[in-house]
Design an enzyme around this catalytic site. Structure first.
Site, PDB file in Angstrom:
ATOM      1  N   GLU A 182     -25.349  14.040  13.666  1.00 29.79           N
ATOM      2  CA  GLU A 182     -25.030  15.068  12.680  1.00 29.79           C
ATOM      3  C   GLU A 182     -25.486  16.416  13.228  1.00 29.79           C
ATOM      4  O   GLU A 182     -26.642  16.586  13.616  1.00 29.79           O
ATOM      5  CB  GLU A 182     -25.741  14.741  11.355  1.00 29.79           C
ATOM      6  CG  GLU A 182     -25.461  15.769  10.281  1.00 29.79           C
ATOM      7  CD  GLU A 182     -25.436  15.181   8.872  1.00 29.79           C
ATOM      8  OE1 GLU A 182     -25.538  13.947   8.729  1.00 29.79           O
ATOM      9  OE2 GLU A 182     -25.294  15.977   7.926  1.00 29.79           O
ATOM     10  N   ARG A 183     -24.553  17.350  13.274  1.00 26.86           N
ATOM     11  CA  ARG A 183     -24.825  18.682  13.828  1.00 26.86           C
ATOM     12  C   ARG A 183     -25.303  18.595  15.279  1.00 26.86           C
ATOM     13  O   ARG A 183     -26.153  19.386  15.710  1.00 26.86           O
ATOM     14  CB  ARG A 183     -25.843  19.446  12.981  1.00 26.86           C
ATOM     15  CG  ARG A 183     -25.561  19.430  11.495  1.00 26.86           C
ATOM     16  CD  ARG A 183     -24.159  19.818  11.149  1.00 26.86           C
ATOM     17  NE  ARG A 183     -23.884  19.719   9.711  1.00 26.86           N
ATOM     18  CZ  ARG A 183     -22.684  19.936   9.188  1.00 26.86           C
ATOM     19  NH1 ARG A 183     -21.653  20.237   9.947  1.00 26.86           N
ATOM     20  NH2 ARG A 183     -22.494  19.849   7.900  1.00 26.86           N
ATOM     21  N   LYS A 302     -35.431  12.394   3.163  1.00 26.25           N
ATOM     22  CA  LYS A 302     -34.576  13.343   2.442  1.00 26.25           C
ATOM     23  C   LYS A 302     -34.158  12.608   1.178  1.00 26.25           C
ATOM     24  O   LYS A 302     -33.480  11.580   1.252  1.00 26.25           O
ATOM     25  CB  LYS A 302     -33.357  13.698   3.283  1.00 26.25           C
ATOM     26  CG  LYS A 302     -32.282  14.507   2.559  1.00 26.25           C
ATOM     27  CD  LYS A 302     -31.153  14.894   3.530  1.00 26.25           C
ATOM     28  CE  LYS A 302     -30.021  15.643   2.835  1.00 26.25           C
ATOM     29  NZ  LYS A 302     -28.969  16.075   3.783  1.00 26.25           N
ATOM     30  N   GLU A 306     -28.091  16.529  -1.457  1.00 22.45           N
ATOM     31  CA  GLU A 306     -26.764  16.325  -0.873  1.00 22.45           C
ATOM     32  C   GLU A 306     -26.335  14.864  -0.944  1.00 22.45           C
ATOM     33  O   GLU A 306     -25.844  14.296   0.034  1.00 22.45           O
ATOM     34  CB  GLU A 306     -26.745  16.834   0.578  1.00 22.45           C
ATOM     35  CG  GLU A 306     -27.079  18.312   0.677  1.00 22.45           C
ATOM     36  CD  GLU A 306     -26.960  18.878   2.093  1.00 22.45           C
ATOM     37  OE1 GLU A 306     -27.136  18.126   3.060  1.00 22.45           O
ATOM     38  OE2 GLU A 306     -26.681  20.088   2.199  1.00 22.45           O
ATOM     39  N   ASP A 380     -30.469  27.712   4.323  1.00 21.03           N
ATOM     40  CA  ASP A 380     -30.192  26.629   5.266  1.00 21.03           C
ATOM     41  C   ASP A 380     -30.016  27.099   6.701  1.00 21.03           C
ATOM     42  O   ASP A 380     -28.892  27.207   7.169  1.00 21.03           O
ATOM     43  CB  ASP A 380     -28.920  25.884   4.826  1.00 21.03           C
ATOM     44  CG  ASP A 380     -28.748  24.573   5.566  1.00 21.03           C
ATOM     45  OD1 ASP A 380     -29.675  24.209   6.299  1.00 21.03           O
ATOM     46  OD2 ASP A 380     -27.704  23.924   5.400  1.00 21.03           O
ATOM     47  N   GLU A 408     -26.473  24.761  14.483  1.00 21.70           N
ATOM     48  CA  GLU A 408     -25.402  24.511  13.517  1.00 21.70           C
ATOM     49  C   GLU A 408     -24.719  25.799  13.054  1.00 21.70           C
ATOM     50  O   GLU A 408     -23.497  25.867  12.991  1.00 21.70           O
ATOM     51  CB  GLU A 408     -25.984  23.764  12.306  1.00 21.70           C
ATOM     52  CG  GLU A 408     -24.981  23.548  11.184  1.00 21.70           C
ATOM     53  CD  GLU A 408     -25.568  22.776  10.007  1.00 21.70           C
ATOM     54  OE1 GLU A 408     -26.752  22.397  10.048  1.00 21.70           O
ATOM     55  OE2 GLU A 408     -24.826  22.553   9.033  1.00 21.70           O
ATOM     56  N   HIS A 536     -24.176  32.191   5.179  1.00 23.94           N
ATOM     57  CA  HIS A 536     -23.375  31.030   4.794  1.00 23.94           C
ATOM     58  C   HIS A 536     -21.893  31.343   4.566  1.00 23.94           C
ATOM     59  O   HIS A 536     -21.278  30.884   3.591  1.00 23.94           O
ATOM     60  CB  HIS A 536     -23.950  30.342   3.555  1.00 23.94           C
ATOM     61  CG  HIS A 536     -23.922  28.845   3.685  1.00 23.94           C
ATOM     62  ND1 HIS A 536     -22.775  28.152   4.023  1.00 23.94           N
ATOM     63  CD2 HIS A 536     -24.894  27.908   3.542  1.00 23.94           C
ATOM     64  CE1 HIS A 536     -23.062  26.857   4.078  1.00 23.94           C
ATOM     65  NE2 HIS A 536     -24.342  26.677   3.805  1.00 23.94           N
TER      66      HIS A 536
HETATM   67  O1  GCW Z   1     -27.837  22.140   7.221  1.00 23.58           O
HETATM   68  C1  GCW Z   1     -27.408  21.142   6.364  1.00 23.58           C
HETATM   69  C2  GCW Z   1     -26.447  20.378   7.193  1.00 23.58           C
HETATM   70  C3  GCW Z   1     -26.406  18.915   6.867  1.00 23.58           C
HETATM   71  C4  GCW Z   1     -27.819  18.384   6.875  1.00 23.58           C
HETATM   72  C5  GCW Z   1     -28.606  19.110   5.814  1.00 23.58           C
HETATM   73  C6  GCW Z   1     -30.064  18.709   5.773  1.00 23.58           C
HETATM   74  C7  GCW Z   1     -28.678  16.242   7.535  1.00 23.58           C
HETATM   75  O2  GCW Z   1     -25.178  20.950   7.075  1.00 23.58           O
HETATM   76  O3  GCW Z   1     -25.612  18.298   7.841  1.00 23.58           O
HETATM   77  O4  GCW Z   1     -27.869  16.992   6.678  1.00 23.58           O
HETATM   78  O5  GCW Z   1     -28.593  20.479   6.070  1.00 23.58           O
HETATM   79  O6  GCW Z   1     -30.867  19.426   6.349  1.00 23.58           O
HETATM   80  O7  GCW Z   1     -30.409  17.710   5.176  1.00 23.58           O
END
Ligand code: GCW
Length: 715
Positions: A182-183, A302, A306, A380, A408, A536
């Site tokens: 991821e990323r 986490k 999300e 973020d 990212e 963003h």
């Molecule tokens: O930055 C965002 C990302 C998600 C990431 C999330 C997080 C792992 O777009 O891909 O998920 O943060 O930090 O939990």
């Protein structure tokens, strides 16, 4: 014959640099220059490093390899001190010579991971001593010593003492079990779960060496968007194999814990943290994990973020969830790192405020082996973001800093962006929580509120690309994370200097121009993408490139329009008392920097204020003209980076030179894309012209809106 001739010609002309693929990172150990070499050959003639532990063996091997490369000669291994120029390395338990030196008072100051390096006459011979309280301290000392040589420092009268400022110096891998990351923009995951535990890829060892060389001492192997399968027996055997590989290098492994694992792999009906069955399941699971990995670091979680499961699914708090896991790992000295990256679609409150609202009331309610991991900013990992208001606001809880090394939102693996200035900007910010000087760094090192635990994590940018990180310069961000974790007082410049010397060459002309590029690169990226506090406004989902127009996603806070709030009056998010009042989450003295639209630090203007298009900026330009200025200047500066790099051709091997050159070409195109797309879009609100001295965008807004990237990496 012809080839030989060409080779000789190139060699004679001095321009022949062997192609390099970047695999060796900053541990290339290329020969030092001739003048330095003759001095080093005097100072280093033999090596005395008794001891057989795996860590001492790793240190010895590194020294042998490093010295051989740097000094172009094999080093004499001795069992006694009989040569001038002997390197004497060891602890008082591994080395009787060290023991005889009686270093107790100096060693008492450097803790378990620190080291001492000093010149000393032993048995009448000039020696260099590398010592520590533990074997891992020796390994860190050895890497530091090699760094001195790699950067061609003087070895005269050495007298160094160093120990890390932070205890947990972590990489967080967002690696999935199917090897997607991821990323991740550097290929697939390093962890080949399919061939583990049978196959220990050489890369695992080189990964550990690289980390040890910068002091990283923990790695979370799996994505925070977690998969419970990692906690099953077959996978734990694989994790144990990695843990065994990393252990000699002082690196502990951690895993992400999926909160609903008791249901998914345990067959329970609930994952309620207050349910006895669930609590016992986790206790058993912890016992099982520690039976495979006795020094397992703990869990990173986490939850309720999300779409991830968590305690709030059962009307319990984050503290209830964290404490349950903490109780399970406590008997084994494990810790739980609970992430504060939470926000909910159902919550109409400014996303900026949600983590603070959720976590501040929980301060003091966590077990002593729980740490809360907080992203550097409240939104973020934006290109530029004020520090997270949670820093300083949870005095009773040890907070771990979470930076994102993978870029990212900062050009991913196509843009040259050196992140140390971003990291430093945050660490040096004053929270004013305990009065002036209460920097974020002092919050996380535990010194402000006397915490036993401290730490900093970076979301890894490492994959299985031959050069590990995709962009050759992205390696510097991994390097910087480790170096700042060890000592956040190091300057961005010093770190860039070290990294460039070790990664490319010690040539002074190269260093000064390349360093300048690196030091400016993050500001340049901000300028052509998100100037003046914009944030963003990236493409949906993949976050690649600009898409400030997106407004149709289900979750309001996933839409760029939520963040820039452009309208006919102006631009920006009003987070002052007349708006969302997120600014009130900061201490009054910190707030002062941003509160008043007329004195607000313009780097954050649109972060905290909705500003009219005609607003007069400090430059004398209107907001609209200032935006044009920033976007055009930032793009122009990428062109300058290209020019600076081109001049450096003679100092860099062909492969890496070309690689960076081509990526800078892509970066320039991406900068133009950001500039044109954003200005054309914001212009639909400002209704003002782009000043005529700027070249007009050659594409329409519709064109930019129509771009799609279905297979963008990392998504
Ligand atoms: O930055 C965002 C990302 C998600 C990431 C999330 C997080 C792992 O777009 O891909 O998920 O943060 O930090 O939990």
């Amino acid at each position: 014959m012809k080839k030989k001739f060409l080779f000789l010609l190139l060699l004679l002309s001095g321009t022949f640099l062997f192609a390099e693929d970047g695999y060796d990172l900053w541990l290339r150990y290329k020969p030092v220059n001739k003048i330095v070499l003759s001095k080093y050959k005097q100072a280093i003639q033999a090596l005395h490093i008794p001891g057989t532990s795996q860590t001492i063996t790793a240190a010895k091997e590194e020294l042998i390899t490093g010295l051989k490369g740097l000094l172009q000669t094999s080093i004499l291994l001795t069992t006694t001190i009989k040569n001038n120029g002997t390197i004497v390395a060891g602890t008082s338990s591994s080395s009787p010579v060290i023991k005889s030196l009686d270093l107790q008072s100096d060693l008492s100051k450097i803790g378990n991971e620190g080291f001492l390096i000093f010149s000393k006459t032993i048995n009448g011979k000039n020696c260099i001593v590398i010592t520590a309280n533990t074997d891992i301290g020796i390994l860190y000392g050895v890497f530091h010593f090699l760094r001195l040589l790699q950067t061609e420092q003087s070895l005269d009268n050495l007298n160094l003492s160093s120990s890390p400022k932070l205890q947990l110096r972590l990489l967080n891998h967002w690696d999935n079990l199917n090897r997607t990351v991821e990323r991740g923009y550097a290929g697939f995951s390093l962890w080949n779960w399919h061939t583990l535990p049978g196959l220990i890829d050489k890369r695992y060892i080189d990964y550990a060496r690289a980390n040890a060389s910068i002091g990283i001492n923990g790695t979370v192997l799996t994505n925070v968007n977690a998969n419970a399968t990692i906690l099953t027996a077959p996978y734990l055997t694989k994790v144990a194999a990695l843990a065994n590989t990393f252990r000699p290098y002082g690196i502990k492994v951690y895993l992400t814990a999926r909160f609903s694992a008791p249901i998914e792999i345990g067959g329970l009906k609930t994952a309620d943290p207050l349910d006895e069955g669930v609590r016992n399941w986790w206790k058993e699971k912890a016992r099982e994990i520690y039976s495979y990995i006795p020094d397992f670091g703990g869990f990173l979680v986490k939850a309720n973020s999300e779409g991830q499961p968590g305690p709030q699914d059962y009307k319990r708090t984050h503290a209830d969830g964290a404490n349950m896991l903490a109780d399970a790992v406590a008997p084994f000295n494990g810790i739980v790192i609970w992430r504060a990256f939470v926000y909910a679609a159902e919550n109409p409150v400014d996303r900026h405020k949600q983590a603070y609202d959720d976590f501040v009331p929980l301060d003091g309610k966590f077990r002593s082996n729980v740490m809360v991991q907080v992203k550097n900013g409240a939104i973020d990992f934006m290109p530029r973001e004020p520090f997270h208001p949670l820093f300083g606001a949870m005095p009773k809880t040890p907070l771990v800093m979470e930076f994102q090394v993978t870029q990212e939102y900062l050009g991913q693996a196509t843009n040259l962006v050196y992140l140390a200035p971003l990291f430093k900007e945050v660490l040096d910010s004053d929270t004013y929580s305990n009065g002036k000087g209460s920097t974020v760094a002092k919050v996380i090192d535990g010194s402000l509120n006397n915490h036993r635990l401290s730490g900093m994590a970076g979301v890894s940018n490492i994959g299985n690309d031959i050069n590990w990180c995709g962009h050759p310069f992205a390696q510097s961000n991994w390097y910087a994370l480790g170096r700042l974790n060890w000592d956040y007082n190091l300057s961005s410049e010093k770190i860039a200097d070290e990294w460039l010397r070790m990664t490319f060459t010690n040539n002074g002309s190269f260093i000064s121009s390349a360093k300048k590029m690196m030091l400016e690169s993050r500001d340049i990226m901000v300028q052509y993408s998100n100037p003046n506090g914009l944030h963003h406004i990236m493409g949906t989902g993949h976050h690649y490139g600009p898409a400030p127009w997106v407004s149709n996603l289900n979750r309001p806070e996933w839409n760029p329009v939520y963040y820039h709030k452009a309208d006919s009056i102006g631009l920006g998010f009003n987070r002052t008392s007349t708006g969302s009042n997120a600014i009130a989450q900061y201490f009054p003295e910190a707030r002062k920097l941003w509160e008043d639209i007329n004195s607000c630090d313009e780097k954050y203007l649109l972060w905290f204020h909705h500003v009219s298009w005609n607003f007069k900026m400090k430059s004398g330009r209107t907001l609209w003209n200032e935006l044009c200025f920033q976007y055009y200047t930032g793009t122009e500066r990428v062109k300058q980076m290209q020019q600076s790099w081109n001049v450096l051709k003679q100092f860099v091997d062909v492969d890496r030179f070309e690689h960076v050159k081509q990526l800078l070409g892509i970066q320039y195109n991406e900068a133009v894309w950001w500039r044109n797309a954003c200005l054309l879009y914001f212009q639909t609100f400002s209704k003002m012209p782009i000043p005529s001295h700027y070249e007009k965008p050659d594409k329409t807004l519709e064109y930019y809106k129509s771009l799609r990237f279905p297979f963008a990496p990392g998504n």
